[in-house]
Design an enzyme around this catalytic site. Structure first.
Site, mmCIF file in Angstrom:
data_model
loop_
_atom_site.group_PDB
_atom_site.id
_atom_site.type_symbol
_atom_site.label_atom_id
_atom_site.label_comp_id
_atom_site.label_asym_id
_atom_site.label_seq_id
_atom_site.Cartn_x
_atom_site.Cartn_y
_atom_site.Cartn_z
ATOM 1 N N LYS A 90 36.916 39.577 33.617
ATOM 2 C CA LYS A 90 36.370 40.581 34.542
ATOM 3 C C LYS A 90 36.665 42.017 34.102
ATOM 4 C CE LYS A 90 35.365 36.952 36.900
ATOM 5 N NZ LYS A 90 35.806 36.660 38.254
ATOM 6 N N GLU A 121 34.525 42.948 52.729
ATOM 7 C CA GLU A 121 35.540 43.302 51.732
ATOM 8 C C GLU A 121 35.703 44.816 51.636
ATOM 9 O OE1 GLU A 121 35.048 39.484 48.669
ATOM 10 O OE2 GLU A 121 33.916 41.317 48.311
ATOM 11 N N ASP A 149 42.320 41.911 46.596
ATOM 12 C CA ASP A 149 41.024 41.244 46.474
ATOM 13 C C ASP A 149 40.661 41.090 45.009
ATOM 14 O OD1 ASP A 149 38.659 40.058 47.230
ATOM 15 O OD2 ASP A 149 37.944 41.733 48.451
ATOM 16 N N SER A 182 38.038 33.012 44.340
ATOM 17 C CA SER A 182 38.942 32.018 43.748
ATOM 18 C C SER A 182 40.307 32.586 43.378
ATOM 19 C CB SER A 182 38.281 31.388 42.516
ATOM 20 O OG SER A 182 37.929 32.381 41.571
ATOM 21 N N THR A 183 40.383 33.845 42.950
ATOM 22 C CA THR A 183 41.675 34.419 42.556
ATOM 23 C C THR A 183 42.560 34.677 43.769
ATOM 24 O OG1 THR A 183 40.507 35.476 40.723
ATOM 25 C CG2 THR A 183 42.753 36.189 41.107
ATOM 26 N N ALA A 185 37.470 40.745 41.930
ATOM 27 C CA ALA A 185 36.288 41.525 41.531
ATOM 28 C C ALA A 185 35.467 40.695 40.563
ATOM 29 C CB ALA A 185 36.705 42.841 40.879
ATOM 30 N N GLY A 196 29.833 38.729 44.444
ATOM 31 C CA GLY A 196 29.300 37.498 43.882
ATOM 32 C C GLY A 196 29.339 36.354 44.883
ATOM 33 N N SER A 200 38.423 37.766 49.263
ATOM 34 C CA SER A 200 37.707 36.492 49.163
ATOM 35 C C SER A 200 37.599 36.081 47.702
ATOM 36 C CB SER A 200 36.306 36.642 49.764
ATOM 37 O OG SER A 200 36.378 37.174 51.065
#
Length: 234
Positions: free
Chosen positions: A126, A108, A86, A32-33, A88, A101, A30
């Site tokens: 990150k 996840e 995924d 934006s990346t 982070a 977040g 999940s």
């Protein structure tokens, strides 16, 4: 596209190109990346004729899979995955992660644990030496609604810091996860043994899951400001 978005895209494309093969069962994370990872996966399915089955970690991930015309499955039908990709919120130099977040840490973690390989994709913001260096919003902890206050008190008394009930932005009251639970953001005030802390928090009645991912990720790709991709393996 600004530097951060370019960095996210570069990391996501590299991970998909390096780790997804024909007939793979893929966990889709999940955030934006991951949007860029699904974009690249859809490109490869279209151009190369790859057959991949995708298992989402959230409602958002499910919509990404459906909207890109990829094969959608779940863990009941596809309980073992070849790879999970995924993002982070933060990763330290041992690839201990803070995730959640976006409030999806429970699903996840379940999907990541079902995969033979868990791959992290993120931008340069990150990548930290130790947790808390850049991410200041704390460790998300999913809790049963009836238990949030006792859990809050136990975490603060045992581990210090502040456990803050996450409030929704566009509705009155707390954030509610895809599973109908609340989220406490534990803002810690010192460095910890994260494996031990994770176990301590999980032993508190009412805690469903933490956003600490310890000894789970094997490789991470960080898109950098200069357009390169930094690779970190453990």
């Amino acid at each position: 596209m600004d530097k951060v978005e370019s960095a996210k895209k570069a990391a996501a494309f590299r991970a998909v190109d390096n780790h997804i093969k024909d007939a793979h069962r893929v966990g889709i994370g999940s955030g934006s990346t991951v949007v860029y990872a699904v974009e690249r996966l859809a490109q490869r399915v279209h151009k190369e004729g790859l057959k991949v089955t995708c298992v989402p970690t959230s409602f958002q991930a499910r919509q990404l899979i459906v909207n890109n015309n990829l094969i959608l499955s779940d863990l009941e039908i596809t309980p073992q995955l070849d790879v999970a990709i995924d993002g982070a919120d933060e990763a330290d130099n041992k690839l201990t992660l803070i995730k959640g977040g976006g409030g999806c840490q429970l699903q996840e973690k379940i999907v990541a644990a079902a995969a033979n390989l868990f791959v992290v994709i993120a931008d340069y913001r990150k990548n930290s030496r130790v947790l808390g260096e850049q991410w200041t919003k704390g460790v998300p902890i999913e809790v049963l609604p009836m238990a949030y206050r006792p859990v809050q008190m136990k975490i603060e008394s045992k581990l210090g810091g502040k456990a803050i009930l996450r409030q929704a932005k566009a509705k009155a009251g707390p954030v509610v996860t895809d599973n109908g639970n609340f989220v406490l953001d534990w803002v810690f005030d010192r460095t910890h043994d994260w494996q031990q802390v994770n176990q301590e928090i999980m032993m508190i009645p009412g805690v469903v899951e933490t956003g600490l991912f310890v000894n789970m990720a094997k490789i991470a790709y960080f898109g950098m400001e200069d357009g390169t991709v930094k690779e970190l393996q453990v």
